[in-house]
Design a protein around this motif. Structure first.
Motif, mmCIF file in Angstrom:
data_model
loop_
_atom_site.group_PDB
_atom_site.id
_atom_site.type_symbol
_atom_site.label_atom_id
_atom_site.label_comp_id
_atom_site.label_asym_id
_atom_site.label_seq_id
_atom_site.Cartn_x
_atom_site.Cartn_y
_atom_site.Cartn_z
ATOM 1 N N UNK A 42 1.041 -1.122 0.302
ATOM 2 C CA UNK A 42 0.175 -0.136 0.200
ATOM 3 C C UNK A 42 0.723 1.162 -0.063
ATOM 4 N N UNK A 43 2.364 1.405 0.301
ATOM 5 C CA UNK A 43 2.699 2.558 0.436
ATOM 6 C C UNK A 43 3.663 2.600 -1.165
ATOM 7 N N UNK A 44 3.589 1.521 -1.784
ATOM 8 C CA UNK A 44 4.655 1.506 -3.069
ATOM 9 C C UNK A 44 3.979 1.752 -4.243
ATOM 10 N N UNK A 45 4.643 2.893 -5.022
ATOM 11 C CA UNK A 45 4.313 3.396 -5.682
ATOM 12 C C UNK A 45 3.650 2.474 -7.212
ATOM 13 N N UNK A 46 2.920 2.826 -8.473
ATOM 14 C CA UNK A 46 2.714 1.819 -8.731
ATOM 15 C C UNK A 46 3.236 1.180 -9.830
ATOM 16 N N UNK A 47 4.754 2.249 -10.497
ATOM 17 C CA UNK A 47 5.651 1.075 -10.814
ATOM 18 C C UNK A 47 6.266 0.624 -10.326
ATOM 19 N N UNK A 48 6.333 0.755 -8.841
ATOM 20 C CA UNK A 48 7.272 -0.390 -8.908
ATOM 21 C C UNK A 48 6.608 -1.565 -8.153
ATOM 22 N N UNK A 49 7.083 -2.789 -8.840
ATOM 23 C CA UNK A 49 6.839 -3.908 -8.844
ATOM 24 C C UNK A 49 7.175 -4.696 -7.754
ATOM 25 N N UNK A 50 7.028 -5.839 -7.480
ATOM 26 C CA UNK A 50 7.457 -6.577 -6.229
ATOM 27 C C UNK A 50 8.699 -7.689 -6.603
ATOM 28 N N UNK A 51 9.712 -7.690 -6.837
ATOM 29 C CA UNK A 51 10.650 -8.647 -7.316
ATOM 30 C C UNK A 51 10.253 -10.197 -6.191
ATOM 31 N N UNK A 52 10.418 -11.247 -7.934
ATOM 32 C CA UNK A 52 10.523 -12.228 -7.332
ATOM 33 C C UNK A 52 11.882 -12.966 -6.475
ATOM 34 N N UNK A 53 12.648 -12.029 -6.937
ATOM 35 C CA UNK A 53 14.061 -11.552 -6.283
ATOM 36 C C UNK A 53 15.163 -11.017 -5.749
ATOM 37 N N UNK A 54 14.391 -10.767 -4.358
ATOM 38 C CA UNK A 54 15.400 -9.223 -4.594
ATOM 39 C C UNK A 54 16.624 -8.994 -4.306
ATOM 40 N N UNK A 55 17.893 -10.238 -5.091
ATOM 41 C CA UNK A 55 19.100 -9.924 -4.935
ATOM 42 C C UNK A 55 19.139 -9.236 -6.577
ATOM 43 N N UNK A 56 18.553 -9.412 -7.562
ATOM 44 C CA UNK A 56 18.566 -9.382 -9.189
ATOM 45 C C UNK A 56 19.447 -7.869 -9.250
ATOM 46 N N UNK A 57 20.139 -7.926 -10.340
ATOM 47 C CA UNK A 57 21.117 -6.666 -10.555
ATOM 48 C C UNK A 57 19.352 -6.683 -12.249
ATOM 49 N N UNK A 58 19.131 -5.546 -12.268
ATOM 50 C CA UNK A 58 18.100 -4.744 -13.252
ATOM 51 C C UNK A 58 18.556 -4.063 -14.612
ATOM 52 N N UNK A 59 18.332 -4.930 -15.348
ATOM 53 C CA UNK A 59 18.639 -4.741 -17.213
ATOM 54 C C UNK A 59 18.669 -3.104 -17.216
ATOM 55 N N UNK A 60 20.297 -3.090 -17.888
ATOM 56 C CA UNK A 60 19.929 -1.679 -17.932
ATOM 57 C C UNK A 60 20.687 -0.257 -16.713
ATOM 58 N N UNK A 61 19.760 -0.976 -15.581
ATOM 59 C CA UNK A 61 20.146 -0.164 -14.805
ATOM 60 C C UNK A 61 21.490 -0.322 -14.104
ATOM 61 N N UNK A 62 22.201 -1.253 -13.929
ATOM 62 C CA UNK A 62 23.850 -1.677 -13.465
ATOM 63 C C UNK A 62 24.844 -1.247 -14.837
ATOM 64 N N UNK A 63 25.772 -1.348 -14.579
ATOM 65 C CA UNK A 63 26.851 -1.227 -15.425
ATOM 66 C C UNK A 63 27.410 -2.708 -15.952
#
Length: 480
Positions: A10-31
């Motif tokens: 309920x406190x998360x913005x609409x664009x932020x989805x809960x990840x299956x894995x909170x350790x992953x490194x999202x494409x395009x965001x990291x070097x």
């Protein structure tokens, strides 16, 4: 990966989805080199996060040198190929305001880029790096006479003039020195980029440049001057722009002026600025640089063809899109604190994660409301994702590093926390607020690291205060 079926917090913005894995490194965001090793440790440029921190402490901004070099080379190639399709020529300048050190300047020039500066300090840094003066463009809406004198004396390639007063100042300087100076006239196209108001720079009610109508008079005045040479127009519509539509519309308006100016003489160059966006979160979807280059250049070429005028030399000034994704800031977690918040559906909890930096090393969230991502860098965890807000150590409630993120629920003091996409406008905007030393910037490549911008110490801060008496030498007991 993110879970489509996971219920939203309920406190998360609409664009932020809960990840299956909170350790992953999202494409395009990291070097491009970022990965986790077998221990779950974040690795950047072949160097583990704990090794970086052991040498340089926290906070520290780690730059993936190869990533930055590759992005510079790819950007240069993308615009060169896009203009070559129309038998044109492109020039690319790295926007030094994003992050400028002598090392970074050398990375850019080795990839074929010039350097765009907007202060005496940036100019001197570029010159100290050995950048050829004719590869430097000098911006600024309030350049001092002494700064213009230095630029003319250094023989910089172009000065981007921003006001009628500046034109007269340059005229006087060139007359005194006997040196000629090439200039671009900065114009406001009236196109408001789809970005934060503070980042949009082409709408009418702001400080930069001439209106399209005013620009004609400015160019006419420059053409009267003996040693000030008009070589073209400059327009920058803003920053963190994902598509080509704004550039297409802006170019159309500026080319209308360009066409009128051809009646009075040549207009060999059109500089369309930069502002190409990057991904700060997995929800961001910036255009690929090759697609962006083709889209912008094709739009300009089509407009020129429709008007029956030759395609000018096209110049661009990317900064963030080159250096931004290369940077990762490493912090140490100091405290965590669950905070209960009442919502329309009842109480909800957000976990506050405090780190040992904040708005002094990354002002963008406080300045623009900018969003960032974060991951635990020193390990992985199987704990369920928890909604967190990463905050700094400054005495400000607005001292937020990452406003909304999901991290493993067992994030704890002593963990290393990594915030990606920090290469642009973090170190460049860093301050000593609360008397906090600015952190170092280090380049990492092939498992090696070296300082490209020295971090400050408390002694550095105290040395600026003339009211602090030097320490007295110790005396023997009983001495007066």
């Amino acid at each position: 990966m993110v879970s489509e079926s996971a219920s939203a917090h309920p406190l998360a913005p609409a664009w932020l989805a809960r990840p299956d894995d909170a350790n992953d490194l999202a494409d395009r965001v990291w070097p491009s080199s970022a990965l986790r090793d077998d221990d779950g440790m974040l690795v950047i440029g072949g160097l583990r996060a704990d090794e970086i921190v052991a040498r340089f402490g926290t906070p520290v901004l780690a730059l993936d040198e190869q990533d930055a070099r590759d992005r510079a080379a790819r950007t240069h190639r993308a615009f060169a190929e896009a203009t070559a399709r129309h038998d044109g020529v492109a020039r690319v300048y790295y926007a030094g305001k994003a992050l400028l050190t002598t090392e970074v300047a050398r990375w850019m020039t080795s990839a074929g880029l010039g350097i765009d500066v907007c202060s005496r300090g940036e100019l001197e840094t570029a010159l100290a790096a050995g950048v050829a003066p004719d590869l430097i463009g000098y911006h600024g809406n309030s350049k001092r006479v002494s700064e213009l004198e230095r630029a003319v004396d250094a023989r910089v390639g172009t000065i981007i003039v921003d006001s009628a007063i500046e034109i007269e100042r340059l005229s006087a300087i060139t007359q005194r020195s006997g040196l000629s100076q090439r200039v671009l006239v900065r114009v406001r196209s009236g196109v408001h980029a789809d970005t934060h108001d503070f980042l949009a720079t082409a709408h009418e009610d702001q400080k930069f440049g001439f209106s399209l109508d005013e620009a004609e008079s400015a160019v006419a005045r420059i053409r009267e001057l003996e040693l000030v040479d008009f070589v073209g127009l400059h327009c920058h519509i803003g920053s963190q722009i994902f598509g080509v539509d704004g550039f297409r519309e802006s170019a159309s308006r500026v080319l209308e002026l360009h066409e009128r100016l051809l009646d009075g003489g040549p207009v060999p160059l059109l500089n369309l600025g930069g502002g190409f966006g990057i991904a700060y979160t997995r929800a961001d979807d910036p255009a690929d640089i090759d697609d962006l280059a083709r889209g912008i250049v094709d739009a300009v070429a089509d407009e020129c063809q429709a008007r029956g005028i030759p395609l000018p030399v096209l110049a661009f000034e990317p900064g963030r899109s080159i250096i931004g994704p290369a940077g990762v800031t490493l912090y140490e977690v100091g405290t965590t604190k669950p905070v209960s918040v009442e919502t329309e559906t009842g109480a909800a909890t957000r976990l506050y994660v405090s780190v040992d930096g904040g708005m002094s090393d990354n002002a963008r969230p406080a300045l623009y409301g900018a969003q960032f991502s974060a991951r635990i860098a020193s390990r992985t965890s199987d704990e369920a994702p928890a909604l967190v807000r990463v905050v700094g150590m400054h005495c400000e409630s607005g001292d937020i590093v990452v406003d909304h993120e999901f991290l493993p629920g067992d994030v704890t003091p002593g963990d290393l926390l990594a915030v990606p996409s920090c290469g642009a406008y973090t170190a460049a905007l860093a301050s000593n607020y609360n008397h906090v030393p600015r952190p170092p910037v280090v380049a990492v490549r092939e498992g090696e690291a070296r300082v490209v911008l020295r971090g400050e110490t408390i002694d550095d801060l105290l040395a600026r205060d003339p009211g602090i008496a030097p320490a007295r030498p110790a005396t023997n007991e009983g001495e007066e």
